[in-house]
Design an enzyme around this catalytic site. Structure first.
Site, PDB file in Angstrom:
ATOM      1  N   GLY A  67     -49.891 -32.196 -18.601  1.00  0.00           N
ATOM      2  CA  GLY A  67     -48.499 -32.610 -18.411  1.00  0.00           C
ATOM      3  C   GLY A  67     -48.020 -33.670 -19.391  1.00  0.00           C
ATOM      4  O   GLY A  67     -47.100 -34.431 -19.079  1.00  0.00           O
ATOM      5  N   SER A  68     -48.584 -33.684 -20.602  1.00  0.00           N
ATOM      6  CA  SER A  68     -48.091 -34.682 -21.570  1.00  0.00           C
ATOM      7  C   SER A  68     -46.661 -34.354 -21.993  1.00  0.00           C
ATOM      8  O   SER A  68     -45.861 -35.268 -22.241  1.00  0.00           O
ATOM      9  CB  SER A  68     -49.024 -34.796 -22.776  1.00  0.00           C
ATOM     10  OG  SER A  68     -49.016 -33.622 -23.541  1.00  0.00           O
ATOM     11  N   ASN A  69     -46.322 -33.090 -22.080  1.00  0.00           N
ATOM     12  CA  ASN A  69     -44.920 -32.743 -22.375  1.00  0.00           C
ATOM     13  C   ASN A  69     -44.011 -33.115 -21.209  1.00  0.00           C
ATOM     14  O   ASN A  69     -42.902 -33.618 -21.411  1.00  0.00           O
ATOM     15  CB  ASN A  69     -44.799 -31.251 -22.705  1.00  0.00           C
ATOM     16  CG  ASN A  69     -45.223 -30.951 -24.133  1.00  0.00           C
ATOM     17  OD1 ASN A  69     -44.521 -31.263 -25.083  1.00  0.00           O
ATOM     18  ND2 ASN A  69     -46.410 -30.369 -24.284  1.00  0.00           N
ATOM     19  N   ARG A  93     -49.492 -19.123 -17.132  1.00  0.00           N
ATOM     20  CA  ARG A  93     -49.371 -17.863 -16.407  1.00  0.00           C
ATOM     21  C   ARG A  93     -48.503 -16.914 -17.214  1.00  0.00           C
ATOM     22  O   ARG A  93     -47.486 -17.335 -17.784  1.00  0.00           O
ATOM     23  CB  ARG A  93     -48.655 -18.072 -15.056  1.00  0.00           C
ATOM     24  CG  ARG A  93     -49.368 -18.927 -14.068  1.00  0.00           C
ATOM     25  CD  ARG A  93     -50.299 -18.144 -13.186  1.00  0.00           C
ATOM     26  NE  ARG A  93     -49.680 -16.967 -12.608  1.00  0.00           N
ATOM     27  CZ  ARG A  93     -50.385 -15.944 -12.099  1.00  0.00           C
ATOM     28  NH1 ARG A  93     -51.705 -15.975 -12.106  1.00  0.00           N
ATOM     29  NH2 ARG A  93     -49.773 -14.899 -11.581  1.00  0.00           N
ATOM     30  N   ASN A 146     -39.710 -22.583 -23.152  1.00  0.00           N
ATOM     31  CA  ASN A 146     -41.167 -22.743 -23.267  1.00  0.00           C
ATOM     32  C   ASN A 146     -41.468 -23.443 -24.573  1.00  0.00           C
ATOM     33  O   ASN A 146     -40.692 -23.342 -25.527  1.00  0.00           O
ATOM     34  CB  ASN A 146     -41.843 -21.366 -23.248  1.00  0.00           C
ATOM     35  CG  ASN A 146     -43.366 -21.478 -23.265  1.00  0.00           C
ATOM     36  OD1 ASN A 146     -43.947 -22.356 -22.609  1.00  0.00           O
ATOM     37  ND2 ASN A 146     -44.015 -20.621 -24.033  1.00  0.00           N
ATOM     38  N   HIS A 203     -44.529 -23.527 -27.427  1.00  0.00           N
ATOM     39  CA  HIS A 203     -45.729 -22.788 -27.822  1.00  0.00           C
ATOM     40  C   HIS A 203     -46.330 -23.458 -29.050  1.00  0.00           C
ATOM     41  O   HIS A 203     -45.603 -23.791 -29.993  1.00  0.00           O
ATOM     42  CB  HIS A 203     -45.373 -21.329 -28.127  1.00  0.00           C
ATOM     43  CG  HIS A 203     -46.573 -20.511 -28.486  1.00  0.00           C
ATOM     44  ND1 HIS A 203     -47.499 -20.097 -27.547  1.00  0.00           N
ATOM     45  CD2 HIS A 203     -47.037 -20.085 -29.686  1.00  0.00           C
ATOM     46  CE1 HIS A 203     -48.463 -19.432 -28.159  1.00  0.00           C
ATOM     47  NE2 HIS A 203     -48.211 -19.410 -29.454  1.00  0.00           N
ATOM     48  N   SER A 252     -43.257 -24.522 -31.514  1.00  0.00           N
ATOM     49  CA  SER A 252     -41.939 -23.896 -31.396  1.00  0.00           C
ATOM     50  C   SER A 252     -41.435 -24.014 -29.960  1.00  0.00           C
ATOM     51  O   SER A 252     -42.198 -23.768 -29.013  1.00  0.00           O
ATOM     52  CB  SER A 252     -42.023 -22.397 -31.711  1.00  0.00           C
ATOM     53  OG  SER A 252     -42.666 -22.137 -32.939  1.00  0.00           O
ATOM     54  N   ASP A 264     -44.289 -15.079 -25.578  1.00  0.00           N
ATOM     55  CA  ASP A 264     -44.122 -15.940 -26.764  1.00  0.00           C
ATOM     56  C   ASP A 264     -43.247 -15.294 -27.836  1.00  0.00           C
ATOM     57  O   ASP A 264     -43.443 -15.527 -29.037  1.00  0.00           O
ATOM     58  CB  ASP A 264     -45.494 -16.300 -27.375  1.00  0.00           C
ATOM     59  CG  ASP A 264     -46.386 -17.027 -26.388  1.00  0.00           C
ATOM     60  OD1 ASP A 264     -45.847 -17.752 -25.534  1.00  0.00           O
ATOM     61  OD2 ASP A 264     -47.610 -16.860 -26.465  1.00  0.00           O
TER      62      ASP A 264
HETATM   63  C1  GRF Z   1     -49.131 -27.651 -25.020  1.00  0.00           C
HETATM   64  O1  GRF Z   1     -49.973 -27.698 -26.116  1.00  0.00           O
HETATM   65  C2  GRF Z   1     -48.145 -26.534 -25.133  1.00  0.00           C
HETATM   66  O2  GRF Z   1     -47.865 -26.171 -26.438  1.00  0.00           O
HETATM   67  C3  GRF Z   1     -48.838 -25.397 -24.444  1.00  0.00           C
HETATM   68  O3  GRF Z   1     -49.591 -25.989 -23.417  1.00  0.00           O
HETATM   69  C4  GRF Z   1     -49.896 -27.329 -23.745  1.00  0.00           C
HETATM   70  C5  GRF Z   1     -49.478 -28.202 -22.610  1.00  0.00           C
HETATM   71  O4  GRF Z   1     -49.886 -29.521 -22.769  1.00  0.00           O
HETATM   72  N1  GRF Z   1     -47.861 -24.446 -23.989  1.00  0.00           N
HETATM   73  P1  GRF Z   1     -49.423 -30.613 -21.712  1.00  0.00           P
HETATM   74  O5  GRF Z   1     -49.883 -30.135 -20.353  1.00  0.00           O
HETATM   75  O6  GRF Z   1     -47.947 -30.747 -21.824  1.00  0.00           O
HETATM   76  O7  GRF Z   1     -50.154 -31.868 -22.121  1.00  0.00           O
END
Ligand code: GRF
Length: 221
Positions: A15-17, A94, A110, A112, A139, A148
């Site tokens: 969950g870093s994003n 998923r 999303n 990717h 992306s 994707d």
């Molecule tokens: C990221 O590298 C993203 O590109 C991919 O899954 C990873 C998720 O990382 N879809 P995080 O859980 O957000 O750290």
């Protein structure tokens, strides 16, 4: 949008994003309310990040459903309880059924870890190294039924260095993910980004190619 953009974030892992969206919402950079975080795995660290920010969390395990269609129906029902304007896939591992994807057409993003259309699917960093590419990246795209393959909004490029391994390259790419994903979410939340019949519109103009940024460049507004 007459209200702050309601966002549901789907995760499976770290969950870093998600964290960059939480931080952006908290400090006012992102005009969004993250109304819930949903994970298909109870041990996803991103659930702790959400809880720390007092965001409601839900776990819905694919193991409790006989097949993808039933799982996706239950997932959609859960998401719809929160009436989101935008669904953000942030490391949600998923494959989604066509019915699910169609339901959120034009309102599901999303990220990717490759320069799409290169390297769809998994193990993108290793594949970029093995292919001998000098550049790699990430992306953000609208989600369409093909995996994707949806229209790409923005890409960040990074160099592949001679001594890179999968982990070092992944780190370099992820730091760029954390720049471009909040930006795309902001554009959507501000009503500036739309998926139209003939492609992506940003600020009322069709994008003929993705917005492209480099690590040393400042981001567009
Ligand atoms: C990221 O590298 C993203 O590109 C991919 O899954 C990873 C998720 O990382 N879809 P995080 O859980 O957000 O750290």
């Amino acid at each position: 949008m007459s209200h702050r953009c309601r966002v549901v974030v789907l995760i499976s892992g770290s969950g870093s994003n998600l964290q960059t969206l939480i931080d952006g919402a908290a400090d006012g950079r992102l005009p969004i309310d993250i109304v819930t975080v949903i994970s298909n795995r109870a041990d996803a660290y991103g659930l702790e990040r959400a809880a720390r920010a007092a965001i409601p969390t839900r776990v819905i395990s694919h193991r409790d459903y006989p097949d993808r269609e039933h799982y996706d129906q239950a997932l959609a029902a859960l998401i719809d309880d929160y009436q989101p304007d935008l669904v953000v896939l942030a490391g949600f591992m998923r494959i989604l059924s066509e019915a699910f994807v169609d339901r959120y057409h034009g309102r599901m993003l999303n990220i990717h870890p490759s320069l799409l259309p290169l390297f769809r699917g998994l193990h993108t960093h290793q594949r970029a190294i093995e292919a001998g590419h000098g550049e790699h990246g990430c992306s953000v795209h609208f989600v369409t039924p093909d995996l994707d393959a949806g229209p790409v909004i923005i890409q960040a490029r990074v160099p592949v260095l001679p001594d890179d391994d999968e982990a070092s390259l992944a780190r370099r790419v992820q730091s760029q993910e954390h720049r471009i994903y909040p930006l795309a979410v902001k554009w959507f939340a501000q009503g500036r980004l739309r998926l139209e019949a003939d492609g992506i519109a940003l600020d009322g103009r069709l994008l003929h190619e993705p917005v492209r940024v480099r690590p040393d460049e400042s981001l567009p507004d």
